[in-house]
Design a protein around this motif. Structure first.
Motif, PDB file in Angstrom:
ATOM      1  N   TYR A   1       0.820  -1.211   0.000  1.00 52.02           N
ATOM      2  CA  TYR A   1       0.000   0.000   0.000  1.00 52.02           C
ATOM      3  C   TYR A   1       0.858   1.268   0.000  1.00 52.02           C
ATOM      4  CZ  TYR A   1      -4.292  -2.650   0.622  1.00 52.02           C
ATOM      5  OH  TYR A   1      -5.354  -3.493   0.432  1.00 52.02           O
ATOM      6  N   ILE A   2       1.996   1.218   0.677  1.00 54.84           N
ATOM      7  CA  ILE A   2       2.898   2.369   0.656  1.00 54.84           C
ATOM      8  C   ILE A   2       3.474   2.550  -0.745  1.00 54.84           C
ATOM      9  CG2 ILE A   2       5.089   3.277   1.529  1.00 54.84           C
ATOM     10  CD1 ILE A   2       4.456   1.943   4.194  1.00 54.84           C
ATOM     11  N   LEU A   3       3.822   1.441  -1.386  1.00 58.51           N
ATOM     12  CA  LEU A   3       4.358   1.506  -2.743  1.00 58.51           C
ATOM     13  C   LEU A   3       3.320   2.056  -3.710  1.00 58.51           C
ATOM     14  CD1 LEU A   3       6.930   0.813  -4.332  1.00 58.51           C
ATOM     15  CD2 LEU A   3       5.948  -1.435  -4.803  1.00 58.51           C
ATOM     16  N   VAL A   4       2.075   1.675  -3.520  1.00 57.95           N
ATOM     17  CA  VAL A   4       0.982   2.214  -4.351  1.00 57.95           C
ATOM     18  C   VAL A   4       0.852   3.720  -4.136  1.00 57.95           C
ATOM     19  CG1 VAL A   4      -1.523   2.235  -4.678  1.00 57.95           C
ATOM     20  CG2 VAL A   4      -0.305   0.061  -4.498  1.00 57.95           C
ATOM     21  N   ALA A   5       0.965   4.154  -2.873  1.00 58.70           N
ATOM     22  CA  ALA A   5       0.875   5.586  -2.570  1.00 58.70           C
ATOM     23  C   ALA A   5       2.022   6.359  -3.214  1.00 58.70           C
ATOM     24  CB  ALA A   5       0.885   5.800  -1.061  1.00 58.70           C
ATOM     25  N   TYR A   6       3.202   5.729  -3.292  1.00 55.93           N
ATOM     26  CA  TYR A   6       4.365   6.385  -3.898  1.00 55.93           C
ATOM     27  C   TYR A   6       4.265   6.479  -5.418  1.00 55.93           C
ATOM     28  CZ  TYR A   6       7.011   5.954   0.503  1.00 55.93           C
ATOM     29  OH  TYR A   6       7.455   6.053   1.797  1.00 55.93           O
ATOM     30  N   SER A   7       3.444   5.639  -6.022  1.00 61.61           N
ATOM     31  CA  SER A   7       3.375   5.563  -7.486  1.00 61.61           C
ATOM     32  C   SER A   7       2.889   6.868  -8.092  1.00 61.61           C
ATOM     33  CB  SER A   7       2.441   4.425  -7.895  1.00 61.61           C
ATOM     34  OG  SER A   7       2.196   4.452  -9.285  1.00 61.61           O
ATOM     35  N   PRO A   8       3.476   7.288  -9.219  1.00 59.38           N
ATOM     36  CA  PRO A   8       3.004   8.494  -9.920  1.00 59.38           C
ATOM     37  C   PRO A   8       1.569   8.344 -10.417  1.00 59.38           C
ATOM     38  CG  PRO A   8       5.197   7.862 -10.670  1.00 59.38           C
ATOM     39  CD  PRO A   8       4.702   6.744  -9.828  1.00 59.38           C
ATOM     40  N   GLN A   9       1.050   7.109 -10.443  1.00 54.95           N
ATOM     41  CA  GLN A   9      -0.329   6.880 -10.847  1.00 54.95           C
ATOM     42  C   GLN A   9      -1.305   7.240  -9.732  1.00 54.95           C
ATOM     43  OE1 GLN A   9      -0.760   6.040 -14.013  1.00 54.95           O
ATOM     44  NE2 GLN A   9       1.467   5.987 -14.217  1.00 54.95           N
ATOM     45  N   ASN A  10      -0.778   7.420  -8.508  1.00 50.85           N
ATOM     46  CA  ASN A  10      -1.588   7.788  -7.367  1.00 50.85           C
ATOM     47  C   ASN A  10      -1.465   9.279  -7.124  1.00 50.85           C
ATOM     48  OD1 ASN A  10      -1.802   8.227  -4.190  1.00 50.85           O
ATOM     49  ND2 ASN A  10      -2.880   6.315  -4.651  1.00 50.85           N
ATOM     50  N   TRP A  11      -2.490   9.886  -6.527  1.00 47.18           N
ATOM     51  CA  TRP A  11      -2.489  11.339  -6.354  1.00 47.18           C
ATOM     52  C   TRP A  11      -1.311  11.815  -5.504  1.00 47.18           C
ATOM     53  CZ3 TRP A  11      -2.565  13.722  -1.634  1.00 47.18           C
ATOM     54  CH2 TRP A  11      -2.947  12.944  -0.538  1.00 47.18           C
ATOM     55  N   PHE A  12      -0.944  11.028  -4.481  1.00 45.03           N
ATOM     56  CA  PHE A  12       0.150  11.445  -3.608  1.00 45.03           C
ATOM     57  C   PHE A  12       1.484  11.401  -4.351  1.00 45.03           C
ATOM     58  CE2 PHE A  12       3.460  10.300  -0.422  1.00 45.03           C
ATOM     59  CZ  PHE A  12       3.431  11.466   0.336  1.00 45.03           C
ATOM     60  N   GLY A  13       1.744  10.287  -5.019  1.00 39.43           N
ATOM     61  CA  GLY A  13       2.976  10.166  -5.789  1.00 39.43           C
ATOM     62  C   GLY A  13       3.038  11.152  -6.936  1.00 39.43           C
ATOM     63  N   GLU A  14       1.890  11.387  -7.566  1.00 38.54           N
ATOM     64  CA  GLU A  14       1.822  12.358  -8.665  1.00 38.54           C
ATOM     65  C   GLU A  14       2.111  13.767  -8.164  1.00 38.54           C
ATOM     66  OE1 GLU A  14      -1.307  13.740 -12.185  1.00 38.54           O
ATOM     67  OE2 GLU A  14      -1.989  12.558 -10.470  1.00 38.54           O
ATOM     68  N   MET A  15       1.573  14.103  -6.974  1.00 37.12           N
ATOM     69  CA  MET A  15       1.803  15.426  -6.392  1.00 37.12           C
ATOM     70  C   MET A  15       3.283  15.634  -6.085  1.00 37.12           C
ATOM     71  SD  MET A  15       0.391  16.981  -2.792  1.00 37.12           S
ATOM     72  CE  MET A  15       1.448  15.842  -1.884  1.00 37.12           C
ATOM     73  N   LEU A  16       3.915  14.617  -5.503  1.00 40.31           N
ATOM     74  CA  LEU A  16       5.334  14.730  -5.167  1.00 40.31           C
ATOM     75  C   LEU A  16       6.187  14.931  -6.418  1.00 40.31           C
ATOM     76  CD1 LEU A  16       5.789  11.964  -2.428  1.00 40.31           C
ATOM     77  CD2 LEU A  16       5.790  14.436  -2.103  1.00 40.31           C
ATOM     78  N   GLU A  17       5.839  14.208  -7.467  1.00 38.47           N
ATOM     79  CA  GLU A  17       6.633  14.303  -8.697  1.00 38.47           C
ATOM     80  C   GLU A  17       6.413  15.632  -9.404  1.00 38.47           C
ATOM     81  OE1 GLU A  17       7.612  11.690 -12.708  1.00 38.47           O
ATOM     82  OE2 GLU A  17       6.238  10.917 -11.182  1.00 38.47           O
TER      83      GLU A  17
END
Length: 221
Positions: free
Chosen positions: A63-79
């Motif tokens: 679930y953490i890896l999913v959150a980090y993914s650019p496909q997820n809003w959190f990962g996308e925001m960070l990138e």
């Protein structure tokens, strides 16, 4: 001892140190809140904090890896905002380690604070001390044993963590490769001499931590 062995131990120690340090800072106010607050959803909060103790690390890591993914809003925001990708990086592993080790820090601190007589706080307030001053000058000195146990358990748990580090950080030498993963790699490669070195380090860390915990418990009984 080769350079890869030393580097892996340094990465392991670095991860364990920063995880423990961060959790000690954020864990104290949370433990205080849980120890003295009374509200309906307290059991839910405590259950969420304790989840990493019963949940398979691979599930939490997924679930953490999913959150980090650019496909997820959190990962996308960070990138997009910070040009940062947390997956398979030391920072990403550190955040995951903090989440995974949360209960090992909070629970001993919470239990230590909850075991103190209420008269300690009342006497401090009567003398005109503020809640912050009471916390640092009255309560914390009286739970030194619980603090040491919390730090020791968090550090040892982080040193031995395998699943969540592998899921979130992979196996990158000098960045995310820690002793537990290196041990697994050496066993897979049938390199038992190197595997024994890593196993011995992990064994000694666990033994020292347990000795500290039992020694403290014996003094407080």
């Amino acid at each position: 001892m080769n350079s890869d062995f030393i580097q892996t131990l340094l990465t392991t120690g670095k991860l364990a140190f920063w995880t423990t340090f961060i959790l000690l800072i954020i864990g104290m106010p949370i433990a205080y809140f849980l120890a003295y607050s009374r509200f309906r959803l307290k059991a839910v909060i405590e259950a969420l904090i304790s989840m990493p103790m019963v949940l398979p690390p691979t599930v939490l890591g997924f679930y953490i890896l999913v959150a980090y993914s650019p496909q997820n809003w959190f990962g996308e925001m960070l990138e997009e905002w910070f040009d940062v990708r947390l997956a398979f990086s030391f920072t990403g592993v550190l955040i995951a380690s903090v989440i995974c080790s949360f209960p090992f820090m909070v629970q001993p601190l919470q239990n230590g604070l909850a075991s103190l007589p209420s008269s300690y706080k009342e006497a401090s307030y009567t003398m005109g001390k503020s809640p912050i001053s009471t916390f640092f000058k009255v309560l914390l000195p009286n739970i030194r044993g619980s603090i040491i146990i919390a730090v020791a358990m968090t550090f040892a748990h982080c040193v031995g963590e395998f699943g969540i580090v592998l899921m979130v950080g992979g196996n990158m030498p000098g960045a995310t490769k820690v002793a537990s993963i290196a041990l697994y790699d050496e066993v897979q490669a049938l390199n038992y001499k190197a595997a024994n070195q890593y196993a011995l380090v992990l064994f000694l860390v666990s033994f020292v931590v347990l000795t500290i915990i039992y020694s403290i418990n014996k003094k407080t009984v």
